[in-house]
Scaffold this motif. Structure first.
Motif, mmCIF file in Angstrom:
data_model
loop_
_atom_site.group_PDB
_atom_site.id
_atom_site.type_symbol
_atom_site.label_atom_id
_atom_site.label_comp_id
_atom_site.label_asym_id
_atom_site.label_seq_id
_atom_site.Cartn_x
_atom_site.Cartn_y
_atom_site.Cartn_z
ATOM 1 N N GLU A 266 -5.581 3.440 5.016
ATOM 2 C CA GLU A 266 -4.920 4.729 5.178
ATOM 3 C C GLU A 266 -3.835 4.866 4.107
ATOM 4 O O GLU A 266 -3.114 3.906 3.822
ATOM 5 C CB GLU A 266 -4.314 4.815 6.573
ATOM 6 N N VAL A 267 -3.755 6.070 3.524
ATOM 7 C CA VAL A 267 -2.734 6.378 2.524
ATOM 8 C C VAL A 267 -1.955 7.596 3.008
ATOM 9 O O VAL A 267 -2.541 8.583 3.477
ATOM 10 C CB VAL A 267 -3.358 6.662 1.142
ATOM 11 N N ASN A 268 -0.628 7.557 2.915
ATOM 12 C CA ASN A 268 0.235 8.652 3.357
ATOM 13 C C ASN A 268 0.938 9.257 2.150
ATOM 14 O O ASN A 268 1.494 8.541 1.312
ATOM 15 C CB ASN A 268 1.269 8.128 4.357
ATOM 16 N N LEU A 269 0.911 10.620 2.081
ATOM 17 C CA LEU A 269 1.479 11.325 0.932
ATOM 18 C C LEU A 269 2.315 12.507 1.405
ATOM 19 O O LEU A 269 2.121 13.029 2.524
ATOM 20 C CB LEU A 269 0.377 11.814 -0.013
ATOM 21 N N ALA A 270 3.217 12.945 0.537
ATOM 22 C CA ALA A 270 4.037 14.138 0.800
ATOM 23 C C ALA A 270 4.358 14.794 -0.535
ATOM 24 O O ALA A 270 3.997 14.301 -1.613
ATOM 25 C CB ALA A 270 5.318 13.748 1.542
ATOM 26 N N THR A 305 2.848 16.774 5.285
ATOM 27 C CA THR A 305 2.425 15.441 4.849
ATOM 28 C C THR A 305 0.907 15.377 4.921
ATOM 29 O O THR A 305 0.279 16.113 5.692
ATOM 30 C CB THR A 305 3.005 14.311 5.724
ATOM 31 N N SER A 306 0.343 14.485 4.141
ATOM 32 C CA SER A 306 -1.104 14.309 4.129
ATOM 33 C C SER A 306 -1.413 12.845 4.450
ATOM 34 O O SER A 306 -0.952 11.944 3.748
ATOM 35 C CB SER A 306 -1.695 14.673 2.767
ATOM 36 N N CYS A 307 -2.173 12.652 5.522
ATOM 37 C CA CYS A 307 -2.606 11.299 5.905
ATOM 38 C C CYS A 307 -4.083 11.168 5.538
ATOM 39 O O CYS A 307 -4.926 11.902 6.063
ATOM 40 C CB CYS A 307 -2.401 11.074 7.405
ATOM 41 N N VAL A 308 -4.388 10.270 4.628
ATOM 42 C CA VAL A 308 -5.737 10.147 4.085
ATOM 43 C C VAL A 308 -6.339 8.819 4.568
ATOM 44 O O VAL A 308 -5.810 7.741 4.261
ATOM 45 C CB VAL A 308 -5.722 10.187 2.548
ATOM 46 N N THR A 309 -7.425 8.919 5.331
ATOM 47 C CA THR A 309 -8.172 7.704 5.687
ATOM 48 C C THR A 309 -9.188 7.435 4.577
ATOM 49 O O THR A 309 -9.834 8.351 4.066
ATOM 50 C CB THR A 309 -8.890 7.870 7.029
ATOM 51 N N THR A 346 -12.839 9.678 1.203
ATOM 52 C CA THR A 346 -11.501 10.030 1.684
ATOM 53 C C THR A 346 -11.604 11.200 2.647
ATOM 54 O O THR A 346 -12.454 12.089 2.502
ATOM 55 C CB THR A 346 -10.579 10.427 0.517
ATOM 56 N N LYS A 347 -10.720 11.193 3.638
ATOM 57 C CA LYS A 347 -10.666 12.284 4.596
ATOM 58 C C LYS A 347 -9.193 12.566 4.874
ATOM 59 O O LYS A 347 -8.492 11.732 5.447
ATOM 60 C CB LYS A 347 -11.387 11.907 5.888
ATOM 61 N N ALA A 348 -8.738 13.765 4.433
ATOM 62 C CA ALA A 348 -7.317 14.097 4.525
ATOM 63 C C ALA A 348 -7.030 14.895 5.791
ATOM 64 O O ALA A 348 -7.811 15.756 6.208
ATOM 65 C CB ALA A 348 -6.882 14.901 3.309
ATOM 66 N N SER A 349 -5.894 14.598 6.384
ATOM 67 C CA SER A 349 -5.420 15.333 7.557
ATOM 68 C C SER A 349 -3.986 15.754 7.278
ATOM 69 O O SER A 349 -3.105 14.908 7.101
ATOM 70 C CB SER A 349 -5.497 14.441 8.799
ATOM 71 N N LEU A 350 -3.754 17.083 7.231
ATOM 72 C CA LEU A 350 -2.425 17.612 6.946
ATOM 73 C C LEU A 350 -1.680 17.861 8.243
ATOM 74 O O LEU A 350 -2.237 18.362 9.226
ATOM 75 C CB LEU A 350 -2.527 18.916 6.152
ATOM 76 N N SER A 351 -0.403 17.529 8.238
ATOM 77 C CA SER A 351 0.443 17.780 9.397
ATOM 78 C C SER A 351 1.853 18.033 8.919
ATOM 79 O O SER A 351 2.182 17.831 7.746
ATOM 80 C CB SER A 351 0.408 16.578 10.348
ATOM 81 N N THR A 352 2.693 18.501 9.851
ATOM 82 C CA THR A 352 4.081 18.763 9.489
ATOM 83 C C THR A 352 4.857 17.471 9.427
ATOM 84 O O THR A 352 4.429 16.433 9.935
ATOM 85 C CB THR A 352 4.720 19.709 10.518
ATOM 86 N N LEU A 353 6.013 17.519 8.791
ATOM 87 C CA LEU A 353 6.813 16.313 8.620
ATOM 88 C C LEU A 353 7.221 15.695 9.948
ATOM 89 O O LEU A 353 7.268 14.480 10.080
ATOM 90 C CB LEU A 353 8.071 16.621 7.792
ATOM 91 N N ASP A 354 7.551 16.540 10.924
ATOM 92 C CA ASP A 354 7.981 15.993 12.203
ATOM 93 C C ASP A 354 6.797 15.544 13.058
ATOM 94 O O ASP A 354 6.980 14.943 14.116
ATOM 95 C CB ASP A 354 8.827 17.008 12.969
ATOM 96 N N GLY A 355 5.579 15.824 12.617
ATOM 97 C CA GLY A 355 4.396 15.393 13.343
ATOM 98 C C GLY A 355 4.131 16.167 14.605
ATOM 99 O O GLY A 355 3.204 15.843 15.344
ATOM 100 N N ALA A 356 4.912 17.207 14.870
ATOM 101 C CA ALA A 356 4.764 17.940 16.122
ATOM 102 C C ALA A 356 3.561 18.873 16.106
ATOM 103 O O ALA A 356 3.041 19.230 17.149
ATOM 104 C CB ALA A 356 6.028 18.734 16.411
ATOM 105 N N ASP A 401 -5.778 14.245 -1.260
ATOM 106 C CA ASP A 401 -4.838 14.681 -0.232
ATOM 107 C C ASP A 401 -5.241 15.958 0.479
ATOM 108 O O ASP A 401 -4.544 16.440 1.365
ATOM 109 C CB ASP A 401 -3.449 14.857 -0.842
ATOM 110 N N GLY A 402 -6.396 16.597 0.108
ATOM 111 C CA GLY A 402 -6.875 17.792 0.787
ATOM 112 C C GLY A 402 -6.167 19.073 0.398
ATOM 113 O O GLY A 402 -6.336 20.085 1.072
ATOM 114 N N LEU A 403 -5.387 19.055 -0.686
ATOM 115 C CA LEU A 403 -4.666 20.238 -1.147
ATOM 116 C C LEU A 403 -5.395 20.873 -2.330
ATOM 117 O O LEU A 403 -6.111 20.196 -3.069
ATOM 118 C CB LEU A 403 -3.248 19.851 -1.556
#
Length: 434
Positions: A266-270, A305-309, A346-356, A401-403
């Motif tokens: 897993e790779v995490n990006l912002a 943020t983008s979480c990439v598996t 790669t499979k990107a999942s975008l979410s907000t910074l707070d993860g909510a 990152d899916g962007l």
């Protein structure tokens, strides 16, 4: 030493018996020795033959009085070589009977002539006492028995000392032999080292090297950082990921090996710091805008943020730099340059910074991965190796990152980690070629 003790004992007995002989005391005691732990009466052993002849001579002289009961014959059997008192008494009885048999067969006596007593004490012998009325007094006989007991005890102590001395000498010889063997082994090792050094000198300074060939498998784990439209080195902080994988390969020689790999992680990006002034906005339609669009839901890049598996399947060629130089060819250490070619999903999942709130999640995208590692490792005698690595894998196609693509063209993963290898073949020693 033993002869001296016997001489002293004989002299003492002579001194004690002189008064008795002067008074013509006729009591006679005959002692017959038995081997410890054995009930057989060995006549030729330990002076038993001479003693038996003396006994039979005395019996012949007083046979009539003995058969009439006027002169009693007292037989005492002694045994201390058995484990229990009952066993000692039983063996003493057998020994007494064997001596009485000699007197019955050789002297013509009967069982009625004897008074027999057996004892589980004092030693391993049988005494025969012919009590002639004009013989010595009981006190003198007691002195004789005491002197005989002292003689037997002295012989026993001397025998124990002899056995102890023999055991001590045997232990010293054993220690000396072990020391000699250790010295010989050390000398052999020294000579082998000198011969190896001489061989190296004759070969122009080249020493024996270790060639390792054959199959191996291993595990690896690392920490990846991704760089695409977003980056793991974000404007707010650095975000580390993780990878874990397996590999297996074949080492052709000291320099080259080829292996297949499979890894997941897993790779995490912002958002990057350089993109903050642009204030990009991502709509739910997947397009990038410079400002929010009326009637269209979306998010600021800075809030995402983008979480990439990731999954990676590839081939890696390893070239050991140490194997190229004679000075390091035999080293357990290795430093490898390792180009890599892989298929990366790669499979990107975008979410907000707070993860909510989750935003969008794309499908798996496949890339051609090209890159390489620098690896340093060490191999143990047991066939296990351990190492560290660091390398970059560049990905083709869309950003991981899916962007949407923007001004950044980078799309790669930088990973560092640890490897463990198990080799299925042993090392072989051969002389280094010039």
């Amino acid at each position: 030493m033993r002869n001296l003790k016997k001489w002293i004992t004989t002299a003492l007995l002579t001194v004690l018996l002189l008064p008795a002989m002067a008074q013509q005391k006729a009591d006679s005691i005959y002692t017959f020795r038995f081997v410890a732990g054995d009930d057989m009466f060995y006549v030729p052993w330990s002076g038993n033959g001479e003693e038996l002849n003396r006994l039979l001579s005395c019996v012949e002289q007083h046979k009539a009085a003995i058969l009439d009961g006027g002169i009693p014959v007292e037989v005492d059997g002694y045994c201390t070589s058995q484990a229990t008192a009952d066993e000692n008494l039983a063996m003493a009885k057998t020994r007494s009977n064997r001596v009485k048999t000699e007197m019955i067969l050789g002297g013509g006596l009967t069982e009625a002539c004897f008074t027999t007593r057996n004892h589980a004490a004092e030693g391993n012998y049988v005494t025969v006492r012919i009590v002639i009325p004009t013989g010595p007094s009981e006190a003198e006989l007691e002195a004789q028995r005491k002197a005989e007991a002292e003689r037997l005890e002295a012989e026993k102590r001397a025998e124990q000392q002899r056995l102890a001395e023999e055991q001590r000498r045997a232990e010293e010889q054993q220690k000396a032999e072990k020391a000699r063997q250790a010295a010989e082994q050390a000398e052999a090792e020294r000579l082998a080292a000198e011969q190896q050094a001489e061989a190296g000198r004759l070969n122009g300074g080249k020493t024996a090297r270790t060639d390792v060939s054959g199959w191996y498998v291993g595990l690896q784990g690392g920490v990846p950082f991704g760089v695409s439209q977003f980056s793991s080195f974000g404007a707010d902080k650095t975000r580390a990921g993780w990878t874990a994988g397996i590999h297996g390969g074949y080492r052709f020689n000291r320099v080259l090996s080829l292996e297949a790999q499979a890894a997941w992680g897993e790779v995490n990006l912002a958002q990057r710091e350089c993109c903050i002034p642009d204030n990009y906005w991502l709509g739910t339609d997947g397009a990038r805008y410079y400002a929010p669009v009326f009637g269209l839901e979306g998010w600021d890049y800075a809030a995402l943020t983008s979480c990439v598996t990731m999954q990676r399947y590839g081939l890696q060629l390893n070239a050991d730099v140490f194997g190229l130089f004679p000075a390091t060819r035999g080293s357990r250490w290795s430093v490898e340059v390792s180009p890599l070619l892989a298929a990366v999903g790669t499979k990107a999942s975008l979410s907000t910074l707070d993860g909510a709130k989750a935003t969008t999640q794309g499908s798996t995208a496949w890339h051609l991965g090209v890159g390489g590692n620098i690896q340093a490792g060490y191999r143990f005698d047991c066939g296990m190796g351990v190492g560290i690595y660091s390398g970059i894998t560049y990905l083709t196609g869309n950003g991981m990152d899916g962007l949407p693509k923007s001004g950044h063209k980078a799309n790669y993963v930088w990973e560092s980690g640890i490897r463990l290898n198990w080799f299925f073949t042993t090392s072989t020693r051969k002389e280094a070629s010039k």
